[in-house]
Design an enzyme around this catalytic site. Structure first.
Site, PDB file in Angstrom:
ATOM      1  N   HIS A 197      58.865  35.658 -39.523  1.00 51.39           N
ATOM      2  CA  HIS A 197      59.146  35.706 -41.129  1.00 51.39           C
ATOM      3  C   HIS A 197      60.385  34.815 -41.390  1.00 51.39           C
ATOM      4  O   HIS A 197      61.488  35.305 -41.894  1.00 51.39           O
ATOM      5  CB  HIS A 197      59.238  37.280 -41.511  1.00 51.39           C
ATOM      6  CG  HIS A 197      58.007  38.098 -41.620  1.00 51.39           C
ATOM      7  ND1 HIS A 197      57.169  37.922 -42.548  1.00 51.39           N
ATOM      8  CD2 HIS A 197      57.439  38.761 -40.443  1.00 51.39           C
ATOM      9  CE1 HIS A 197      56.144  38.734 -42.218  1.00 51.39           C
ATOM     10  NE2 HIS A 197      56.315  39.114 -40.974  1.00 51.39           N
ATOM     11  N   ASN A 221      51.555  32.646 -38.852  1.00 51.73           N
ATOM     12  CA  ASN A 221      51.801  33.288 -40.139  1.00 51.73           C
ATOM     13  C   ASN A 221      53.258  33.663 -40.300  1.00 51.73           C
ATOM     14  O   ASN A 221      54.057  34.174 -39.560  1.00 51.73           O
ATOM     15  CB  ASN A 221      51.040  34.533 -39.806  1.00 51.73           C
ATOM     16  CG  ASN A 221      49.539  34.388 -39.616  1.00 51.73           C
ATOM     17  OD1 ASN A 221      49.009  34.613 -38.532  1.00 51.73           O
ATOM     18  ND2 ASN A 221      48.944  33.699 -40.577  1.00 51.73           N
ATOM     19  N   ASP A 277      48.431  43.570 -35.101  1.00 47.87           N
ATOM     20  CA  ASP A 277      49.051  44.031 -36.392  1.00 47.87           C
ATOM     21  C   ASP A 277      48.218  44.782 -37.087  1.00 47.87           C
ATOM     22  O   ASP A 277      48.103  44.515 -38.483  1.00 47.87           O
ATOM     23  CB  ASP A 277      49.195  42.643 -37.097  1.00 47.87           C
ATOM     24  CG  ASP A 277      50.244  42.511 -37.995  1.00 47.87           C
ATOM     25  OD1 ASP A 277      51.199  43.397 -38.097  1.00 47.87           O
ATOM     26  OD2 ASP A 277      50.238  41.698 -39.066  1.00 47.87           O
TER      27      ASP A 277
END
Length: 392
Positions: A197, A221, A277
């Site tokens: 992130h 991601n 996830d």
């Protein structure tokens, strides 16, 4: 002396090689070895798994929920127990319940729940993964931006203290929200520091790795992409050999072509490994649930916020293995290693998890020829058998 059990099967994968028409010999929750039928001691109990494949149990380092429970919403012993039990149905024998960015209070309660789960010996509980709150708002994904913040002294102290009581602790941070000195302190305390992130540059990632970071959270991601002038987070994950990287293999988070490119490009000794996830709907027929007061909708194999943002994944580990084998075209042996051996190595569990060789935990899953789970064993004991209630 504890009694031995011999599990016989058509094929047994030890993490490296297949063994045909052999028996997995187990004693006191550990693997003794893989032997031929004539080598089984006469007093050993035999359990046939005719026609099936026995493979090392899956190790999942990013599991937000399952069985109708989201860790953020139920950070207690029973919540962890439910999550572990739900994923055992899909071959996962060791996992890290994962807390998505939340308040200090919820983080404290989650750590206490992890301690309780470890003391209670919850089957499948490996430790905790704290994903945030020290992330980048620019790459927040489904994390609540109101809860994202820099790491402070009390956060660092709490995490170091938590690692002293847990067998494993993984923490996802963004270099924008922590210092390299903080990363070094965490790493020295035994915390596995994962970068994620984040909108960081390759140079920033490299410095964080030099400080002690050893992992990337869900490759591709919520991170800066690989560019032709700036390699970014993705470039760092592939180029820096000491980095291991989790990957969500559901076909929605990352395209199969990109997965193949990444596997060919990854520099070792670090590996790309599979994570689910997964969120609370796994193992249920739920169509929506709540995270930090926001509703997440389940539809067509995806979990999304109202604005369309992907919010975790609607997939289990055996489905990830099938995807890697059938859609990406990976050899089955390598897909299995990505779900067991490589995550075990990434979290420092070499010698305990990921292989079915002498001295390893007797954690394994039994698959049919279509790669569906027939049974799951943890420490040599069945915790899931298809067609019957869980025995965990």
């Amino acid at each position: 002396m504890s009694a031995q059990t011999a599990i016989t099967a058509a094929r047994i994968f030890d993490g490296d090689l297949w063994h045909y028409n052999k028996a997995l010999l187990i004693e006191s929750g550990k693997v003794v070895g893989i032997v031929g039928g004539d080598e089984i001691p006469p007093t050993t109990a035999r359990k046939p798994m005719d026609g099936a494949r026995i493979v090392p149990g899956f190790v999942d380092l990013q599991v937000n929920g399952g069985g109708g429970v989201l860790l953020n919403e139920q950070p207690d012993l029973e919540g962890i127990r439910t999550i572990c039990s739900a994923h055992a149905r899909f071959g996962t024998t060791a996992l890290l319940p994962t807390l998505i960015t939340d308040t200090r209070e919820i983080t404290i309660r989650t750590i206490a729940a992890g301690n309780a789960a470890q003391q209670a010996g919850v089957a499948g509980f490996l430790g905790l993964h704290l994903e945030g709150p020290h992330l980048s708002i620019a790459r927040k994904g489904a994390h609540d931006p109101k809860l994202i913040r820099p790491m402070e002294a009390d956060d660092l102290a709490r995490t170091v203290e938590a690692r002293g009581k847990l067998a494993a602790l993984l923490m996802t941070v963004a270099p924008e929200s922590v210092t390299n000195d903080q990363i070094a302190t965490l790493a020295e305390a035994g915390v596995t520091v994962s970068l994620g992130h984040s909108d960081s540059s390759y140079a920033t990632v490299s410095a964080a790795v030099s400080a002690g970071a050893r992992m990337m959270t869900h490759l591709f991601n919520a991170m800066s992409p690989l560019g032709h002038r700036e390699p970014g987070m993705v470039g760092g994950a592939l180029d820096l050999g000491h980095i291991n990287a989790g990957l969500i293999a559901d076909g929605y988070h990352v395209d199969p072509v990109s997965i193949g490119v990444a596997l060919r490009a990854k520099k070792g000794p670090g590996r790309i490994f599979l994570v689910t996830d997964a969120m609370s709907p796994i193992g249920t027929d739920m169509t929506s649930f709540t995270l930090n007061g926001r509703e997440i909708f389940r539809k067509d194999g995806r979990l999304r916020l109202a604005d369309g943002t992907l919010a975790g994944a609607d997939i289990d580990m055996v489905s990830c293995v099938r995807f890697m084998h059938e859609r990406v075209g990976l050899e089955l042996e390598e897909a299995l290693r990505m779900a067991s051996l490589y995550p075990a190595e990434a979290i420092g569990m070499t010698g305990r998890k990921g292989r079915l060789t002498h001295g390893h935990d007797a954690d394994f899953t039994v698959l049919d020829d279509r790669l569906r789970v027939l049974a799951t064993y943890i420490g040599g004991k069945p915790v899931f058998v298809a067609g019957s209630e869980s025995t965990s």
